[in-house]
Design a protein around this motif. Structure first.
Motif, mmCIF file in Angstrom:
data_model
loop_
_atom_site.group_PDB
_atom_site.id
_atom_site.type_symbol
_atom_site.label_atom_id
_atom_site.label_comp_id
_atom_site.label_asym_id
_atom_site.label_seq_id
_atom_site.Cartn_x
_atom_site.Cartn_y
_atom_site.Cartn_z
ATOM 1 N N ARG A 66 94.877 9.956 66.091
ATOM 2 C CA ARG A 66 94.875 11.446 65.610
ATOM 3 C C ARG A 66 95.961 11.934 64.505
ATOM 4 N NH1 ARG A 66 91.951 14.678 69.159
ATOM 5 N NH2 ARG A 66 92.145 16.178 67.497
ATOM 6 N N ILE A 67 97.058 10.957 64.663
ATOM 7 C CA ILE A 67 98.076 11.251 63.697
ATOM 8 C C ILE A 67 98.974 10.021 63.560
ATOM 9 C CG2 ILE A 67 99.631 12.547 65.149
ATOM 10 C CD1 ILE A 67 100.729 14.117 62.671
ATOM 11 N N ALA A 68 99.480 9.290 62.636
ATOM 12 C CA ALA A 68 100.254 8.266 62.513
ATOM 13 C C ALA A 68 100.836 8.113 61.077
ATOM 14 C CB ALA A 68 99.428 7.208 62.789
ATOM 15 N N GLY A 69 102.053 7.971 61.182
ATOM 16 C CA GLY A 69 102.991 7.653 60.090
ATOM 17 C C GLY A 69 104.462 8.046 59.979
ATOM 18 N N ASP A 70 105.210 7.891 59.050
ATOM 19 C CA ASP A 70 106.524 8.135 58.947
ATOM 20 C C ASP A 70 106.681 9.392 58.843
ATOM 21 O OD1 ASP A 70 107.186 5.452 58.818
ATOM 22 O OD2 ASP A 70 107.249 5.548 56.477
ATOM 23 N N ARG A 103 106.630 19.655 56.112
ATOM 24 C CA ARG A 103 105.391 18.712 56.400
ATOM 25 C C ARG A 103 106.039 18.140 57.713
ATOM 26 N NH1 ARG A 103 104.825 15.451 51.251
ATOM 27 N NH2 ARG A 103 106.361 16.645 50.494
ATOM 28 N N VAL A 104 105.387 17.556 58.268
ATOM 29 C CA VAL A 104 105.589 16.622 59.716
ATOM 30 C C VAL A 104 105.723 15.187 59.205
ATOM 31 C CG1 VAL A 104 105.516 16.226 61.962
ATOM 32 C CG2 VAL A 104 104.843 18.451 61.284
ATOM 33 N N VAL A 105 104.484 14.705 58.821
ATOM 34 C CA VAL A 105 104.419 13.325 58.526
ATOM 35 C C VAL A 105 104.383 13.358 56.914
ATOM 36 C CG1 VAL A 105 102.744 11.302 58.610
ATOM 37 C CG2 VAL A 105 102.913 12.909 60.457
ATOM 38 N N ALA A 106 105.143 12.199 56.297
ATOM 39 C CA ALA A 106 105.188 12.026 55.169
ATOM 40 C C ALA A 106 104.163 12.301 54.283
ATOM 41 C CB ALA A 106 105.965 10.796 54.819
ATOM 42 N N LYS A 107 103.113 12.018 54.740
ATOM 43 C CA LYS A 107 101.540 12.077 53.879
ATOM 44 C C LYS A 107 100.841 13.306 54.003
ATOM 45 C CE LYS A 107 99.173 9.495 57.524
ATOM 46 N NZ LYS A 107 98.308 8.397 57.902
ATOM 47 N N ASP A 108 101.434 14.230 54.838
ATOM 48 C CA ASP A 108 100.766 15.719 54.951
ATOM 49 C C ASP A 108 101.048 16.207 53.564
ATOM 50 O OD1 ASP A 108 99.874 15.436 57.492
ATOM 51 O OD2 ASP A 108 101.704 16.343 58.410
ATOM 52 N N VAL A 109 100.053 17.240 53.350
ATOM 53 C CA VAL A 109 100.461 18.082 52.104
ATOM 54 C C VAL A 109 101.380 19.050 52.507
ATOM 55 C CG1 VAL A 109 99.223 19.641 50.618
ATOM 56 C CG2 VAL A 109 97.937 17.782 51.771
ATOM 57 N N PRO A 110 102.682 19.167 51.610
ATOM 58 C CA PRO A 110 103.604 20.058 51.902
ATOM 59 C C PRO A 110 103.246 21.524 51.788
ATOM 60 C CG PRO A 110 103.728 19.032 49.870
ATOM 61 C CD PRO A 110 102.739 18.512 50.340
ATOM 62 N N ILE A 111 103.765 22.323 52.604
ATOM 63 C CA ILE A 111 103.963 23.783 52.829
ATOM 64 C C ILE A 111 104.837 24.447 51.922
ATOM 65 C CG2 ILE A 111 102.423 24.020 54.946
ATOM 66 C CD1 ILE A 111 105.022 24.797 56.189
ATOM 67 N N ASP A 112 104.910 25.474 51.446
ATOM 68 C CA ASP A 112 105.869 26.368 51.018
ATOM 69 C C ASP A 112 106.808 27.105 51.981
ATOM 70 O OD1 ASP A 112 107.541 27.840 49.103
ATOM 71 O OD2 ASP A 112 105.903 29.287 48.604
#
Length: 146
Positions: A66-70, A103-112
């Motif tokens: 479901r989610i994985a990453g740095d 964001r939580v995971v580095a590859k997530d799209v950042p929020i403002d």
């Protein structure tokens, strides 16, 4: 110093987080990020595997990643945990350093996060006649003339 003191802790709610393809997250500035990942019907704890390290996160639900990453920032892995609650996998991460996460995971799209520290003006949305009424009421409360 003893006695009753007000609760000045910051509430954790949707106003300081974001919605991403894997679910949503909430946070406070000081130390906590809470993630909510929706679960399929019939999912139980034995169908979920979560691995949290200081730099990464991985959650597998019913064999599906479901989610994985740095992670975008480091966490205290030993103080972070997960549970199933109301049809969601709830992952609580304890931040290593204070600050807003975009964001939580580095590859997530950042929020403002630029307005997260803004303090709203309580009477800012009042119309002029409402402000006049408030001023009059406050004047009477502190003993001044209206």
């Amino acid at each position: 110093m003893s006695g009753i003191q007000s609760d000045t802790s910051e509430p954790i709610d949707d106003s300081k987080g974001g919605t991403l393809p894997w679910g949503k997250f909430q946070q406070n500035k000081k130390d906590t990020v809470i993630m909510y990942l929706p679960l399929p019907d019939g999912c139980s704890g034995r169908n979920v595997q979560v691995k949290i390290t200081s730099k990464s996160l991985k959650a597998v639900v019913m064999g599906e990643e479901r989610i994985a990453g740095d992670l975008c920032e480091r966490v205290v892995a030993d103080d972070s945990d997960w549970q199933l609650e109301d049809g969601h996998l709830v992952v609580t991460l304890q931040k290593q350093n204070e600050g807003w996460w975009d964001r939580v995971v580095a590859k997530d799209v950042p929020i403002d996060t630029s307005k997260f520290d803004d303090v709203p003006f309580v009477m800012g949305d009042m119309k002029e006649h409402e402000l006049d009424s408030m001023r009059d009421m406050m004047g009477r409360m502190i003993g001044g003339a209206s």
